[in-house]
Structures are given as structure tokens and as C-alpha cells.
Design an enzyme around this catalytic site. Structure first.
Site, short mmCIF file in Angstrom:
data_model
loop_
_atom_site.label_atom_id
_atom_site.label_comp_id
_atom_site.label_asym_id
_atom_site.label_seq_id
_atom_site.Cartn_x
_atom_site.Cartn_y
_atom_site.Cartn_z
N CYS A 112 -4.21 -15.26 -4.80
CA CYS A 112 -3.62 -14.98 -3.21
C CYS A 112 -4.36 -15.54 -2.53
O CYS A 112 -4.00 -15.58 -1.18
CB CYS A 112 -3.91 -13.28 -3.20
SG CYS A 112 -3.05 -12.43 -4.37
N HIS A 250 -4.15 -11.60 4.61
CA HIS A 250 -3.26 -11.45 3.20
C HIS A 250 -2.52 -10.12 3.35
O HIS A 250 -3.13 -9.18 3.60
CB HIS A 250 -4.14 -11.70 2.11
CG HIS A 250 -3.39 -11.33 0.83
ND1 HIS A 250 -2.06 -11.88 0.43
CD2 HIS A 250 -3.93 -10.72 -0.43
CE1 HIS A 250 -2.04 -11.43 -0.81
NE2 HIS A 250 -3.03 -10.66 -1.45
N ASN A 280 3.29 -7.78 -1.34
CA ASN A 280 2.08 -8.86 -1.70
C ASN A 280 2.89 -10.11 -2.30
O ASN A 280 3.16 -9.75 -3.47
CB ASN A 280 1.14 -8.22 -2.27
CG ASN A 280 0.00 -9.02 -2.77
OD1 ASN A 280 0.03 -10.27 -2.49
ND2 ASN A 280 -1.11 -8.59 -3.23
N1 COA Z 1 3.71 6.13 -7.00
C1 COA Z 1 3.25 7.39 -7.38
N2 COA Z 1 2.08 7.85 -7.66
C2 COA Z 1 1.19 6.66 -7.88
C3 COA Z 1 1.79 5.39 -7.89
C4 COA Z 1 3.24 5.16 -7.61
N3 COA Z 1 3.77 3.94 -7.46
N4 COA Z 1 0.61 4.43 -8.24
C5 COA Z 1 -0.13 5.15 -8.49
N5 COA Z 1 0.05 6.57 -8.44
C6 COA Z 1 -0.81 7.77 -8.66
C7 COA Z 1 -2.01 7.72 -9.62
O1 COA Z 1 -1.47 7.62 -10.78
C8 COA Z 1 -2.76 8.65 -9.24
O2 COA Z 1 -2.40 9.72 -9.87
P1 COA Z 1 -3.49 10.49 -10.43
O3 COA Z 1 -4.50 11.19 -9.25
O4 COA Z 1 -2.67 11.92 -10.95
O5 COA Z 1 -4.33 10.24 -11.29
C9 COA Z 1 -2.76 8.71 -7.77
O6 COA Z 1 -1.46 8.14 -7.51
C10 COA Z 1 -3.76 7.83 -6.98
O7 COA Z 1 -3.99 6.63 -7.57
P2 COA Z 1 -5.06 5.71 -6.95
O8 COA Z 1 -4.99 4.48 -7.66
O9 COA Z 1 -6.22 6.59 -6.72
O10 COA Z 1 -4.26 5.21 -5.46
P3 COA Z 1 -4.84 4.70 -4.32
O11 COA Z 1 -4.80 5.42 -3.11
O12 COA Z 1 -6.08 3.81 -4.56
O13 COA Z 1 -3.84 3.60 -4.22
C11 COA Z 1 -3.39 1.07 -4.67
C12 COA Z 1 -3.39 2.56 -5.34
C13 COA Z 1 -2.97 0.19 -6.04
C14 COA Z 1 -2.40 1.06 -3.67
C15 COA Z 1 -4.75 0.53 -4.12
O14 COA Z 1 -5.86 0.85 -4.99
C16 COA Z 1 -4.85 -0.79 -3.78
O15 COA Z 1 -3.91 -1.21 -2.65
N6 COA Z 1 -5.55 -1.54 -4.35
C17 COA Z 1 -5.71 -2.91 -3.84
C18 COA Z 1 -4.64 -3.56 -4.48
C19 COA Z 1 -4.45 -5.06 -4.03
O16 COA Z 1 -4.41 -5.35 -2.78
N7 COA Z 1 -4.20 -5.81 -4.99
C20 COA Z 1 -3.83 -7.29 -4.81
C21 COA Z 1 -4.89 -7.98 -4.54
S1 COA Z 1 -4.54 -9.79 -4.06
#
Ligand code: COA
Length: 323
Positions: A112, A250, A280
Site C-alpha cells: 500500500c 492511504h 482500500n
Molecule cells: N462484519 C461483522 N463482524 C466482523 C467483521 C465483519 N466484516 N469482521 C470482523 N468482525 C467481528 C470479529 O469477528 C470480532 O467478533 P468477536 O468479538 O465475536 O470475535 C469483532 O467483529 C471485532 O473484531 P476486531 O478485529 O476486534 O474489529 P476491529 O474493530 O479491530 O476492526 C479491522 C477490524 C480489520 C477493521 C481493523 O482491525 C483494521 O482496520 N485494521 C487495519 C486494517 C488495515 O488497514 N489493513 C490494510 C493495511 S494497508
């Protein structure tokens, strides 16, 4: 010549829109979850065009907006990790599709952060008098690598391309910053081609070729890396954070951008955000956003603009540009 200028930009996204509502029919998710956790509402998915096709449209638009002919291009640098073949490179395919017969063309994989890395190379080539005009493209068809059964990742990514033309100028790129953190690389993976030949007793087990991500670790890295990179280019560029007019970040997650704005004590309205429409798009996200900000007249002459990206590798990059 003292600066390398962005003469113009172009972007292109595939026409198929995949909304959060559509995703509700594919995995156990909801529009509400995706919007509140990421800010994304829809993304584009390529169905009848490949990486080089999408990149070529963005490239042609950038040439047109820059009033530069295809024959004037000395280098084409394509930031991508999702080319249709390993060789020829996407850049060579773009060269052929747009008819930039005088160019040297190659790909660069900075995930990215790739567009920023490519911009840094383009600037260096012009400053070293190795080129007069450089076409820099960020393109990704990430839908190739999405695991449509994994709700943790499939809701995040989209396809598209953005491009800029670089040239000598009396203002432009003031400073750049980049850094990589290879020790953290396994937080975000897409498998490739492991060691496998007739001389081996057992081939190396391949990593899964779909996107795997430790969301929390990447989130933590992204927020601190972004803040540090913005502070670094402001300092190196001899300006304060208050002197920054616009940040093109980004477009990974609204919450990451919001966190950075708070940490930097900068108004969130200074951050140009369009991830709600495209998700993204990895190396394409910054040039797509830059192009939209330019088209809408949000970036004006003499503004200090910071572009900043982070991603797989792990990697980070930023640049301060006077428009
Ligand atoms: N829909 C519904 N529930 C979802 C889900 C979705 N699409 N994706 C995950 N969940 C659930 C998980 O299973 C978890 O459930 P649980 O508590 O029962 O285990 C809950 O939501 C929370 O998950 P979590 O991973 O803690 O969520 P978060 O608030 O940290 O958000 C991301 C997850 C991926 C959005 C976040 O971590 C993120 O943006 N990370 C960086 C990603 C990124 O930018 N990547 C690219 C870099 S270039």
C-alpha cells in the site's frame, strides 16, 4: 532545476460497485458494522478488465491532464502487487497499451506504500538527470486475492488505479520519507511462489494466496507510522503541522485517519477521504484520492500537501508537495 513537480493526474475504477448491502449476502456482516468500524460503504470490483487495462486508462488520463505526449515519457514506474503476469511486468504492458515507445518500464512492490515509493524513485530519476518525464502509477486488483469467506478482510479491499506525471518544475516535491519494517511482515500476507524444484526432497509449503491480516497489529502500526511520517516530512520540509493545508492519506480505514488527526492535533477536515466509495485499493488509494482532490479544486496553487501511506511489508512512506 530544483524541484520535481506533479504536472497532472488521472484515475480509473472499474464500473462494478459492490456495496456493503451486497456483502451481507456473501458473508456474515452488516452495513452498520462495516461503516462504523471502517467508514467503507462500497468498493469497485474488476470483472472484465485486468490490472494493466485499469492502469492504462488512469495513465492516459494523467497524460491528457498533464498535456504530455506518450512519446515524452522516459520512465513508467508501476506500483502494484497484483499484476496479471510476473513477466511481462504491468509497466511493460501499460507501455505497450498506451504507446509510450521511448520509456523504460518496470514494476515496484511496496504494497500500500508502493505509490509513494514509486514517486520517490521518479523524483530521484529526474533529479539525477536520468529522465525528464516520469509516469508513476498505482494500480491494484486486490479482488484477485480476497477470500470471500473471510469477513475480517473481504469487506476492506477494492480495485482501481491512479497515475501522475512528474517533470522538472520550480516547485513540487519538497521532501520525502520512507521506511520498512520487515520484521513485522507476517502481520499482512498474500502467498507467492515458494521454493519447489526437482532437486528438492519436499517442496516448501506455500502460503495461502489470499489476504491474511492481523487486523489489530496492522491498525496499531498504521496509526503510529502515519503520525511519525507526517511529522517527519513537515520537519524535513521546514514547515509546522499547521502549515499543512491538505493530507492525502492511504484510504484504509476512517478510524486510522481519525486517530492520526487527533494525535497530530490536526482538523479531520484537512484529511481528504474517499474510502467510503472505494475501500482500500492499496497502492492505488493515494493517487485516486489525489486525483479526486485535484479535480474538485480542493488542492489549490501554493498549498502544502502531504501524501502518506502504510501497508504490507510492513512499509510506510510520505511526501510533502507544494502545488
Ligand atoms: N462484519 C461483522 N463482524 C466482523 C467483521 C465483519 N466484516 N469482521 C470482523 N468482525 C467481528 C470479529 O469477528 C470480532 O467478533 P468477536 O468479538 O465475536 O470475535 C469483532 O467483529 C471485532 O473484531 P476486531 O478485529 O476486534 O474489529 P476491529 O474493530 O479491530 O476492526 C479491522 C477490524 C480489520 C477493521 C481493523 O482491525 C483494521 O482496520 N485494521 C487495519 C486494517 C488495515 O488497514 N489493513 C490494510 C493495511 S494497508
Amino acid at each position: 532545476m530544483s524541484y520535481v513537480e506533479i504536472l497532472g493526474s488521472g484515475a480509473y475504477v472499474p464500473s462494478k460497485i459492490l456495496s456493503n448491502k451486497d456483502l451481507e449476502g456473501i458473508v456474515d456482516t452488516s452495513d452498520e458494522w462495516i461503516v462504523t468500524r471502517t467508514g467503507i460503504r462500497e468498493r469497485r470490483i474488476a470483472v472484465d478488465e485486468e490490472t494493466s487495462d485499469v492502469a492504462s486508462v488512469a495513465a492516459k488520463r494523467a497524460l491528457e491532464n498533464s498535456k504530455v505526449s506518450k512519446e515524452e515519457i522516459d520512465y513508467i514506474i508501476v506500483a502494484t502487487l497484483s499484476g496479471e503476469t510476473i513477466t511481462p511486468s504491468t509497466a511493460c504492458m501499460v507501455q505497450s497499451k498506451i504507446g509510450a515507445i521511448n520509456a523504460t518500464a518496470y514494476d515496484l512492490n511496496g504494497a500500500c506504500s508502493g505509490f509513494i515509493y514509486a514517486l520517490i524513485q521518479g523524483e530521484a530519476l529526474i533529479k539525477a538527470s536520468k529522465a525528464k518525464k516520469v509516469l508513476v502509477i498505482g494500480v491494484e486488483i486486490l479482488s484477485k486475492f480476497v477470500d470471500w469467506k473471510d469477513r475480517n478482510t473481504c469487506v476492506l479491499f477494492g480495485d482501481g488505479a491512479g497515475a501522475v506525471v512528474l517533470s522538472e518544475g520550480d516547485k513540487g516535491i519538497i521532501t520525502t520519507y520512507s521506511k520498512s519494517f520487515g520484521d513485522l511482515g507476517m502481520c499482512l500476507t498474500i502467498g507467492g511462489t515458494p521454493l519447489n524444484n526437482i532437486f528438492m526432497e519436499e517442496p516448501v509449503k506455500a502460503l495461502d494466496s489470499s489476504i491474511h491480516m492481523e487486523g489489530g497489529s496492522v491498525f496499531k502500526f498504521a496509526t503510529s507510522a502515519m503520525v511519525e511520517a507526517v511529522e517527519k516530512v513537515a520537519l524535513d520540509g521546514g514547515i509546522t503541522l499547521d502549515d499543512i493545508d491538505i493530507i492525502i492519506p492511504h484510504q484504509a480505514n476512517y478510524r486510522i485517519i481519525e486517530y492520526a488527526s487527533k494525535k497530530l492535533k490536526m482538523d479531520i477536515n484537512k484529511f481528504f477521504i474517499n474510502l467510503d466509495k472505494y475501500g482500500n485499493t492499496s497502492s492505488a488509494s493515494v493517487p485516486i484520492a489525489l486525483n479526486e482532490a485535484l479535480e474538485k479544486g480542493i488542492i489549490k496553487t501554493n498549498m502544502n500537501v502531504v501524501m502518506v501511506a502504510f501497508g504490507g511489508g510492513l512499509t510506510v512512506g510520505a511526501t510533502l508537495v507544494k502545488f
